[in-house]
Design a protein around this motif. Sequence first.
Motif, PDB file in Angstrom:
ATOM      1  N   ARG A 171       4.560 -13.516 -10.551  1.00 15.65           N
ATOM      2  CA  ARG A 171       5.276 -12.364 -11.107  1.00 15.65           C
ATOM      3  C   ARG A 171       4.559 -11.057 -10.740  1.00 15.65           C
ATOM      4  NH1 ARG A 171       4.668 -13.495 -16.108  1.00 15.65           N
ATOM      5  NH2 ARG A 171       6.310 -15.080 -16.106  1.00 15.65           N
ATOM      6  N   ILE A 172       3.239 -11.067 -10.848  1.00 20.67           N
ATOM      7  CA  ILE A 172       2.475  -9.864 -10.516  1.00 20.67           C
ATOM      8  C   ILE A 172       2.570  -9.554  -9.027  1.00 20.67           C
ATOM      9  CG2 ILE A 172       0.138  -8.904 -10.376  1.00 20.67           C
ATOM     10  CD1 ILE A 172      -0.482 -10.267 -13.020  1.00 20.67           C
ATOM     11  N   ARG A 173       2.467 -10.587  -8.179  1.00 19.63           N
ATOM     12  CA  ARG A 173       2.565 -10.346  -6.734  1.00 19.63           C
ATOM     13  C   ARG A 173       3.925  -9.767  -6.366  1.00 19.63           C
ATOM     14  NH1 ARG A 173      -0.851 -15.132  -5.899  1.00 19.63           N
ATOM     15  NH2 ARG A 173       0.992 -16.465  -6.174  1.00 19.63           N
ATOM     16  N   THR A 174       4.991 -10.275  -6.996  1.00 19.88           N
ATOM     17  CA  THR A 174       6.334  -9.742  -6.734  1.00 19.88           C
ATOM     18  C   THR A 174       6.424  -8.279  -7.143  1.00 19.88           C
ATOM     19  OG1 THR A 174       7.331 -11.922  -7.072  1.00 19.88           O
ATOM     20  CG2 THR A 174       8.787 -10.015  -7.261  1.00 19.88           C
ATOM     21  N   HIS A 175       5.871  -7.959  -8.301  1.00 19.02           N
ATOM     22  CA  HIS A 175       5.892  -6.582  -8.796  1.00 19.02           C
ATOM     23  C   HIS A 175       5.076  -5.676  -7.875  1.00 19.02           C
ATOM     24  CE1 HIS A 175       5.836  -3.917 -12.662  1.00 19.02           C
ATOM     25  NE2 HIS A 175       6.412  -3.327 -11.634  1.00 19.02           N
ATOM     26  N   ILE A 176       3.939  -6.154  -7.402  1.00 15.59           N
ATOM     27  CA  ILE A 176       3.097  -5.370  -6.491  1.00 15.59           C
ATOM     28  C   ILE A 176       3.862  -5.047  -5.205  1.00 15.59           C
ATOM     29  CG2 ILE A 176       1.103  -5.535  -4.929  1.00 15.59           C
ATOM     30  CD1 ILE A 176      -0.425  -6.884  -7.214  1.00 15.59           C
ATOM     31  N   ARG A 177       4.552  -6.040  -4.650  1.00 12.20           N
ATOM     32  CA  ARG A 177       5.319  -5.795  -3.418  1.00 12.20           C
ATOM     33  C   ARG A 177       6.415  -4.754  -3.651  1.00 12.20           C
ATOM     34  NH1 ARG A 177       4.551 -11.481  -2.645  1.00 12.20           N
ATOM     35  NH2 ARG A 177       6.551 -11.931  -3.689  1.00 12.20           N
ATOM     36  N   GLN A 178       7.046  -4.817  -4.810  1.00 14.93           N
ATOM     37  CA  GLN A 178       8.090  -3.847  -5.133  1.00 14.93           C
ATOM     38  C   GLN A 178       7.518  -2.429  -5.206  1.00 14.93           C
ATOM     39  OE1 GLN A 178      10.133  -4.680  -8.800  1.00 14.93           O
ATOM     40  NE2 GLN A 178      11.126  -2.676  -8.873  1.00 14.93           N
ATOM     41  N   ILE A 179       6.368  -2.282  -5.873  1.00 13.85           N
ATOM     42  CA  ILE A 179       5.739  -0.962  -5.989  1.00 13.85           C
ATOM     43  C   ILE A 179       5.325  -0.449  -4.624  1.00 13.85           C
ATOM     44  CG2 ILE A 179       3.714   0.259  -6.883  1.00 13.85           C
ATOM     45  CD1 ILE A 179       3.866  -1.496  -9.362  1.00 13.85           C
ATOM     46  N   GLU A 180       4.778  -1.329  -3.786  1.00 14.38           N
ATOM     47  CA  GLU A 180       4.346  -0.910  -2.455  1.00 14.38           C
ATOM     48  C   GLU A 180       5.519  -0.405  -1.622  1.00 14.38           C
ATOM     49  OE1 GLU A 180       2.347  -4.429  -1.175  1.00 14.38           O
ATOM     50  OE2 GLU A 180       0.366  -3.733  -1.862  1.00 14.38           O
ATOM     51  N   ARG A 181       6.693  -1.030  -1.781  1.00 15.22           N
ATOM     52  CA  ARG A 181       7.879  -0.543  -1.061  1.00 15.22           C
ATOM     53  C   ARG A 181       8.278   0.849  -1.555  1.00 15.22           C
ATOM     54  NH1 ARG A 181       9.581  -6.068  -1.487  1.00 15.22           N
ATOM     55  NH2 ARG A 181      10.721  -5.602  -3.424  1.00 15.22           N
ATOM     56  N   GLU A 182       8.232   1.050  -2.871  1.00 15.71           N
ATOM     57  CA  GLU A 182       8.568   2.362  -3.427  1.00 15.71           C
ATOM     58  C   GLU A 182       7.578   3.424  -2.964  1.00 15.71           C
ATOM     59  OE1 GLU A 182       9.923   2.670  -7.560  1.00 15.71           O
ATOM     60  OE2 GLU A 182       9.681   0.488  -7.689  1.00 15.71           O
ATOM     61  N   LEU A 183       6.287   3.060  -2.919  1.00 16.52           N
ATOM     62  CA  LEU A 183       5.272   4.013  -2.482  1.00 16.52           C
ATOM     63  C   LEU A 183       5.459   4.397  -1.020  1.00 16.52           C
ATOM     64  CD1 LEU A 183       2.026   2.710  -4.230  1.00 16.52           C
ATOM     65  CD2 LEU A 183       3.088   4.951  -4.524  1.00 16.52           C
ATOM     66  N   SER A 184       5.904   3.457  -0.202  1.00 17.31           N
ATOM     67  CA  SER A 184       6.148   3.766   1.211  1.00 17.31           C
ATOM     68  C   SER A 184       7.203   4.859   1.343  1.00 17.31           C
ATOM     69  CB  SER A 184       6.600   2.508   1.962  1.00 17.31           C
ATOM     70  OG  SER A 184       5.564   1.550   2.007  1.00 17.31           O
ATOM     71  N   THR A 185       8.244   4.778   0.510  1.00 19.01           N
ATOM     72  CA  THR A 185       9.290   5.796   0.522  1.00 19.01           C
ATOM     73  C   THR A 185       8.741   7.148   0.069  1.00 19.01           C
ATOM     74  OG1 THR A 185      10.971   4.122   0.023  1.00 19.01           O
ATOM     75  CG2 THR A 185      11.560   6.423  -0.392  1.00 19.01           C
ATOM     76  N   VAL A 186       7.934   7.137  -0.990  1.00 17.85           N
ATOM     77  CA  VAL A 186       7.348   8.379  -1.499  1.00 17.85           C
ATOM     78  C   VAL A 186       6.440   9.006  -0.444  1.00 17.85           C
ATOM     79  CG1 VAL A 186       5.785   9.343  -3.227  1.00 17.85           C
ATOM     80  CG2 VAL A 186       7.490   7.655  -3.906  1.00 17.85           C
TER      81      VAL A 186
END
Length: 373
Positions: A171-186
């Motif tokens: 669950r944490i790894r999935t959440h981390i990947r999601q945040i990393e994708r959002e950060l790439s956009t930012v």
Amino acid sequence: MPESRDSERALLVWAYRKRRPAPGILPPPDPLEELKSLVKAAGGIVAGTHAQALSSENPATLIGSGTVEKLKETVGEKEVNLVVFQNRLRPNQQAALEKELGVKVLDRREVILDIFARRARSREGKLQVELAQLSFRMGRLIGGRRDLSRLGGGIGTRGPGEKKLEEDRRRIRTHIRQIERELSTVRRTRALHYRRRREVGFPVVALVGYTNAGKSTLFNRITGSDVFVADQLFATLDPTARRFSLPGGGPAILVDTVGFIHDLPDELREAFLATLEGIGEADLLVHVVDGSTGMMEENLSSVDGILSDLGFSGKPTLLAVNKSDLTGEEGRCPTGSIRTSAVTGSGISKLLKEVEGGLWRHRSAGNGSTRRG
């Protein structure tokens, strides 16, 4: 900060190795003083402190059983519901201490993470802090949940506890990947902002320094802004940029950055790097140091070390020794530095002239009107 019913009452603990000081060398400052400021900045109330000399580290609890008993007594006497260690605790030590003391136990890194979580305002800042917290939690899952993950020994002992750990990690790894994708956009959006700023051609000056050195007050003084300031660690986290006029009338951009701190948690280094990418765009750094603290040399060294770690040590830099309103002309001021008071405005004119001169030297050295990027 006034005491409230919701505030946690904290007992601060520092376990240090016994060492005989070298002749002529002053003992290092008490790190519990800074830990007090961190806990207060996180909204806690310091109910007491305990410093313990160690001949060796206890692998189970860091401190010995006798010290654990003393702390347990203090927890009860002072109605403490939180114990904060200056030391880095391993997951198994943290879990064992919580079981023995009967209250929540944190180390210094978790307090800093909590402050960042409270203070981050921008979308990127919040994402970076969340990523740091998840990374920290990921690394502590096994040790902190040992009672669940080790139901037996050897083959055939996989049980519900280990299954739960795997689910948590997934669950944490999935959440981390999601945040990393959002950060790439930012980050792509921020890169566009930097590109537009370079196209305008205004020189950029960045304020850097140890937390609570007075950078934001100095930023407000120079730019006429009203960025939030407070006499506490990490009062502001998100970088802010404003236009200001140099003494010769030319325009420039001033960037206020998050304050540094020594022994920065590994989990926050990436957050710092992303937040401080603007330093890489700066033509000149102004290193602001609190001239009223007894830890000026240590703070200077910490900031220089972090700048080096982040790859910014080669930037042209001016040193501003701030808070002269508290020290007067008797305060320490290293050779080549400028004595300032962001509160009274003393020394600001001289600082701005030095900034203009530094920018001129930077441009004359062949860098043109654009920044390194």
